[in-house]
Design a protein around this motif. Structure first.
Motif, PDB file in Angstrom:
ATOM      1  N   ALA A  80     -15.025 -57.715  93.640  1.00 38.30           N
ATOM      2  CA  ALA A  80     -13.909 -57.147  93.145  1.00 38.30           C
ATOM      3  C   ALA A  80     -13.862 -58.045  91.674  1.00 38.30           C
ATOM      4  N   ALA A  81     -14.219 -59.358  91.652  1.00 38.61           N
ATOM      5  CA  ALA A  81     -14.328 -60.221  90.459  1.00 38.61           C
ATOM      6  C   ALA A  81     -15.657 -59.470  89.486  1.00 38.61           C
ATOM      7  N   ALA A  97      -9.859 -53.088  91.334  1.00 37.74           N
ATOM      8  CA  ALA A  97     -10.632 -54.171  91.479  1.00 37.74           C
ATOM      9  C   ALA A  97      -9.778 -55.500  91.024  1.00 37.74           C
ATOM     10  N   ALA A 117      -7.505 -56.026  93.968  1.00 43.26           N
ATOM     11  CA  ALA A 117      -8.046 -56.481  94.965  1.00 43.26           C
ATOM     12  C   ALA A 117      -8.524 -57.926  94.882  1.00 43.26           C
ATOM     13  N   LEU A 118      -8.809 -58.308  93.617  1.00 45.01           N
ATOM     14  CA  LEU A 118      -9.014 -59.636  93.350  1.00 45.01           C
ATOM     15  C   LEU A 118      -7.903 -60.604  93.465  1.00 45.01           C
ATOM     16  N   ALA A 144     -16.768 -56.517  89.325  1.00 45.53           N
ATOM     17  CA  ALA A 144     -16.466 -55.237  88.949  1.00 45.53           C
ATOM     18  C   ALA A 144     -15.116 -55.484  87.703  1.00 45.53           C
ATOM     19  N   LEU A 145     -14.441 -56.403  87.908  1.00 45.40           N
ATOM     20  CA  LEU A 145     -13.451 -56.359  87.038  1.00 45.40           C
ATOM     21  C   LEU A 145     -14.105 -56.726  85.648  1.00 45.40           C
TER      22      LEU A 145
END
Lengths: 348, 348
Positions: free
Chosen positions: A51-52, B51, B54-55, A54-55
């Motif tokens: 997730a991180a 994302a 989710a993070l 992707a962010l």
DNA sequence: CAGTCGGCTGCAAAGGTTTGCAGCCGAAGA
DNA sequence: TCTTCGGCTGCAAACCTTTGCAGCCGACTG
């Protein structure tokens, strides 16, 4: 509980950026440092938080695959091939099933759009204009349909239908039915177009029945109608319908291929198992899955849409490759010579 | 390009936290404000970035579903049911296919672990100890297998196998073969155990053939062996194998059910279509999929593992529900009375 | 010996969202 | 009139990672 990049950095005595680079750009870090970092990471059970990642990168390393009906045996080989190809490139595949419903399809693609880098639209039932609209929101590759300006991978069902009709003509059939596919299906339209043309040039009469649900049930439901129509051969939208039809005809006492010949499309595994073994147009489904994934990933690397993306300046050249894969007629036991006239094909 | 929460905040003249709350805790924001924000969001085509969410929350709102072989028609109904149930609760499902390979299975679950809130392990082929290990990394619900201390949803194939054997005993069969499933399958072990016991208490002789690939091919490959063994009835690990076997026997001139009776397990759609229609043990696959999703989500809400999680203090009570779903024998045309002795069943 | 260069690493900003806390405002109660 | 309170909103930290930039150091060149 789960170890972060910081824990690894602390454990191995380097800065977090070095840890990051160890994973995402290994060539930038000293081999000695790298092994130490990797050892600590292994030790702590560290796995980068997607997730991180992707962010900040704007890429999820996931792709969506939307199919009309996962229970239709046509799709699994395609799905497997797509998954394999994706995994091979360190991507994962979200599979979603629309139950042949265009509305569910649209909902799904929107829901998926934000958490994937691109979507494979397989045998879409929605309109072309909707597909184009969707493609502005998320990179899209279309399978089993032609949409202008969008990358597509198609199977040449037109050629397949023509081959099937010509095969039937060669066996003497002159009254042929086409079992149409579901509403909104590009494949169904292509087949119809090609079959009609082929029948005409063979001076045969083609009756189109449909649209229909592309399932055994959908095929079986047409048995009575087929029998009454007096045709001696049938080309079905897909194998499932062909099998259902054969079953339905059998229940009415009409035998295949003795009284009626039946040709399917897809060559699903089942087709060489049922009795009679099905004559069918084999479609290269696995190749289609692989090709589509490649095209999507290609598209994706051409036009980065990440947080750091420079805008749309470069991505405008729109590759829009359109691939047409070949099909092949496989003759088995469900087709035979036209029955002698005089009997009307009811088998009674 | 894509609108962020900040754009919406600016457009509607509120702080980003209000926008956030509009979506994730609507009851905390003034109805008037809410509609304004929603209008702006709609206008800008804003969709929360999963994302980023989710993070911070530690939840992806995705669940993984790992199956042995998506092309096995047993799985699609389960997958569809799971997808539907998940979507209903605003979750998405990642489907992954292991090709019946325990190693691929382990790789997949690790790859998935970081980007899903939990994993459904359907008909796992890996060892129990590996499953337990995996379950420490990510919440797991096991389908079609019993693992102590882990939530499981099983189908009572033991009872099903017993019913099948008793059905065959009732038809007079005393020499029965069991076509075993793949190595590592819990279902296969359960069936073997129950079938052996049932056969013994009916004074019948049970021959176990296997392990085998649970496919048509796997079933077909056993035809010769079945014929030579002199059994008059066969219980196959699943319908696919049963169908393959019938096909293989047919090619050898042995007819079903005249010479040999065959029972499958699963009641896939195909089973009521092939000739002869298959007698089989119906398994509640859709219910299993739904139940498993519910259990996983339940598990998930019990023991938050988010970034804000307070640690493991509360989650220790380990619900570990284990659900056993009932199966049902469906008698169709592939079973019949034991053939008269004297002939050896070769049908020649 | 001075200058340059390349390889490696550290620094810090950025990415979009959630959420505990605090503050504001108006109304109700004293 | 002064508190109190509740409903709503703003503030800012935090989540974990990537990446452009700058700095360090040793070695090579001239």
């Amino acid at each position: 509980m789960p170890a972060t990049i910081r824990d690894v950095a602390r454990a191995s005595g380097v800065h977090i950026s070095t840890v990051s680079r160890t994973f995402s750009a290994p060539h930038l870090v000293n081999p000695e440092t790298r092994v130490r970092v990797l050892a600590c990471a292994e030790d702590l059970g560290y796995r980068p938080n997607r997730a991180a990642r992707a962010l900040i990168t704007g890429r999820t390393h996931n792709i969506g695959l939307i199919v009309a009906d996962i229970a239709n045996p046509f799709f699994p080989p395609l799905i497997k091939a797509a998954e394999g190809q994706a995994r091979h490139r360190d991507y994962h595949v979200f599979v979603a099933d629309t139950n042949e419903d265009p509305v569910a399809e649209e909902d799904l693609v929107h829901a998926l759009a934000k958490q994937v880098d691109g979507v494979l639209l397989c045998s879409p039932r929605m309109s072309n204009s909707l597909i184009e609209q969707v493609s502005r929101e998320v990179p899209v590759v279309v399978i089993n349909r032609q949409v202008a300006g969008l990358p597509c991978v198609m199977m040449d069902v037109g050629q397949g239908a023509r081959a099937a009709i010509e095969h039937l003509l060669g066996l003497g059939h002159r009254r042929i039915a086409l079992l149409g596919g579901p509403r909104g299906s590009w494949t169904a339209r292509e087949m119809r177009r090609a079959a009609t043309a082929a029948a005409r040039s063979g001076s045969a009469e083609l009756t189109v029945l449909g649209p229909n649900q592309p399932t055994e049930t959908g095929g079986g439901a047409l048995a009575e109608q087929v029998r009454r129509s007096g045709v001696t051969a049938v080309l079905a939208y897909n194998d499932l319908m062909a099998i259902g039809l054969i079953e339905g005809l059998d229940a009415l006492g009409t035998r295949v291929p003795h009284d009626v010949s039946v040709v399917g499309v897809d060559d699903i595994a089942l087709s060489s198992i049922t009795r009679p073994k099905l004559t069918t147009v084999a479609t290269p489904t696995a190749a289609a899955g692989r090709t589509a994934v490649d095209m999507l990933l290609q598209l994706d690397s051409d036009a980065p849409r990440g947080a750091r993306g420079r805008g749309a300046a470069a991505g405008d050249r729109r590759t829009t490759a359109q691939v047409m894969l070949q099909t092949e007629l496989v003759v088995r036991d469900s087709t035979g010579p036209v029955p002698a006239p005089g009997r009307d094909g009811t088998g009674a």
